[in-house]
Design a protein around this motif. Structure first.
Motif, mmCIF file in Angstrom:
data_model
loop_
_atom_site.group_PDB
_atom_site.id
_atom_site.type_symbol
_atom_site.label_atom_id
_atom_site.label_comp_id
_atom_site.label_asym_id
_atom_site.label_seq_id
_atom_site.Cartn_x
_atom_site.Cartn_y
_atom_site.Cartn_z
ATOM 1 N N THR A 36 -15.571 13.726 -21.393
ATOM 2 C CA THR A 36 -16.236 12.893 -22.169
ATOM 3 C C THR A 36 -16.509 13.412 -23.441
ATOM 4 N N THR A 37 -16.544 12.649 -24.679
ATOM 5 C CA THR A 37 -16.862 12.974 -25.885
ATOM 6 C C THR A 37 -17.060 11.842 -26.635
ATOM 7 N N GLU A 38 -18.139 11.859 -27.622
ATOM 8 C CA GLU A 38 -18.495 10.690 -28.268
ATOM 9 C C GLU A 38 -18.703 9.673 -27.363
ATOM 10 N N GLY A 39 -19.062 9.677 -26.224
ATOM 11 C CA GLY A 39 -19.627 8.583 -25.357
ATOM 12 C C GLY A 39 -18.353 7.842 -24.699
ATOM 13 N N LYS A 40 -17.183 8.696 -24.839
ATOM 14 C CA LYS A 40 -15.910 7.967 -24.452
ATOM 15 C C LYS A 40 -15.197 8.858 -23.441
ATOM 16 N N VAL A 41 -14.497 8.559 -22.500
ATOM 17 C CA VAL A 41 -13.483 9.228 -21.654
ATOM 18 C C VAL A 41 -12.463 9.634 -22.455
ATOM 19 N N ALA A 42 -12.371 10.961 -22.868
ATOM 20 C CA ALA A 42 -11.254 11.249 -23.566
ATOM 21 C C ALA A 42 -9.951 11.671 -22.958
ATOM 22 N N ALA A 43 -10.278 12.359 -21.750
ATOM 23 C CA ALA A 43 -9.202 12.749 -20.729
ATOM 24 C C ALA A 43 -9.596 12.571 -19.255
ATOM 25 N N SER A 44 -8.597 12.525 -18.450
ATOM 26 C CA SER A 44 -8.860 12.320 -17.152
ATOM 27 C C SER A 44 -7.533 12.907 -16.220
ATOM 28 N N LEU A 45 -7.644 13.143 -14.933
ATOM 29 C CA LEU A 45 -6.779 13.383 -14.136
ATOM 30 C C LEU A 45 -7.329 13.110 -12.642
ATOM 31 N N GLN A 46 -6.461 13.214 -11.725
ATOM 32 C CA GLN A 46 -7.012 13.049 -10.188
ATOM 33 C C GLN A 46 -6.470 14.198 -9.489
ATOM 34 N N LEU A 47 -7.587 14.408 -8.422
ATOM 35 C CA LEU A 47 -6.949 15.830 -7.462
ATOM 36 C C LEU A 47 -6.676 15.214 -6.185
ATOM 37 N N ILE A 48 -5.615 14.888 -5.599
ATOM 38 C CA ILE A 48 -5.193 14.335 -4.373
ATOM 39 C C ILE A 48 -4.820 15.301 -3.466
ATOM 40 N N ASP A 49 -5.726 15.362 -2.187
ATOM 41 C CA ASP A 49 -5.345 16.509 -1.104
ATOM 42 C C ASP A 49 -4.191 16.053 -0.402
ATOM 43 N N TYR A 50 -3.472 17.340 -0.256
ATOM 44 C CA TYR A 50 -2.250 17.304 0.767
ATOM 45 C C TYR A 50 -2.217 18.851 1.380
ATOM 46 N N ASP A 51 -1.646 18.528 2.740
ATOM 47 C CA ASP A 51 -1.407 19.833 3.307
ATOM 48 C C ASP A 51 -0.237 19.800 3.129
ATOM 49 N N VAL A 52 0.382 21.112 2.985
ATOM 50 C CA VAL A 52 1.880 21.561 2.701
ATOM 51 C C VAL A 52 2.529 22.472 3.737
ATOM 52 N N CYS A 53 3.261 22.404 4.438
ATOM 53 C CA CYS A 53 3.923 23.644 5.127
ATOM 54 C C CYS A 53 5.072 24.258 4.383
#
Length: 209
Positions: A36-53
């Protein structure tokens, strides 16, 4: 989260019903990184859990989804900053690695990412596709679909471990785009529609060619 949702829509063009479905069923405050900057959401992402073999060993990982920077705040380093934070957060959560499917080339390579796998695209004419006898799957078919997936994946070097809930989410998401999961006597395929075109995103069933 409403600001994150709006930024996602502006960045990727997603609209309802898929947009609301994603933020109700996949995204949550607990897996969202924001700058956040200047009271706004400037950038974003999601972290999604996965198990990988990989090579017979199970690794804990996070899939990084929806990396976006508001057009007003681009070229200030915020995208790189949230990526670094996401990697650190994943490590704090005990994850072995993070991965993503980039929408652009070049940006993630500068952050140290390397190609793990590539996708290819093939076109099938309708008369060839019609040879596959199939029916639309419903929730009662999830066990069968999961078994087909596990039978296919078990001898592969690297694959995502999936659950019944994972396949149910996949089914619901594709149904929002006029598709879904269809099953055959020996497998399944997952598709969405765009006009008169079927986009098959995953197919596990034997074909002649």
């Amino acid at each position: 989260m409403q600001d994150v949702k709006l930024l996602w829509s502006r960045s990727f063009g997603d609209v309802d019903p898929y947009l609301s479905w994603y933020f109700d069923n996949v995204s949550s405050p607990g897996n969202t990184v924001v700058c956040t900057t200047e009271g706004k959401v400037a950038a974003s992402l999601q972290l999604i859990d996965y198990d990988v073999c990989i090579g017979g060993k199970i690794y804990k990982s996070c899939y990084i989804a929806g990396v976006c920077t508001d057009e007003e705040f681009r070229h200030r380093g915020y995208g790189s900053e949230i990526m670094r934070f996401a990697e650190e957060e994943a490590a704090r959560r005990g994850k072995d690695f993070v991965f993503l499917c980039p929408a652009i080339d070049g940006f993630y390579e500068r952050l140290g990412y390397k190609i793990w796998f590539s996708l290819y695209e093939n076109t099938v004419l309708p008369d060839e596709a019609a040879k596959q006898e199939c029916r639309k799957a419903d929730e009662s078919d999830i066990d069968y679909i999961l078994q087909v997936y596990n039978d296919f994946a078990k001898n592969k070097c690297g694959y995502v471990l999936r659950t019944k809930q994972d396949f149910l989410r996949i089914m619901r998401a594709h149904e929002l785009f006029g598709g879904g999961i269809y099953i055959t006597d020996s497998g399944y395929f997952i598709f969405e529609k765009s006009g008169n075109t079927m986009h098959i995103n995953e197919m596990l069933c034997p074909i002649d060619d």
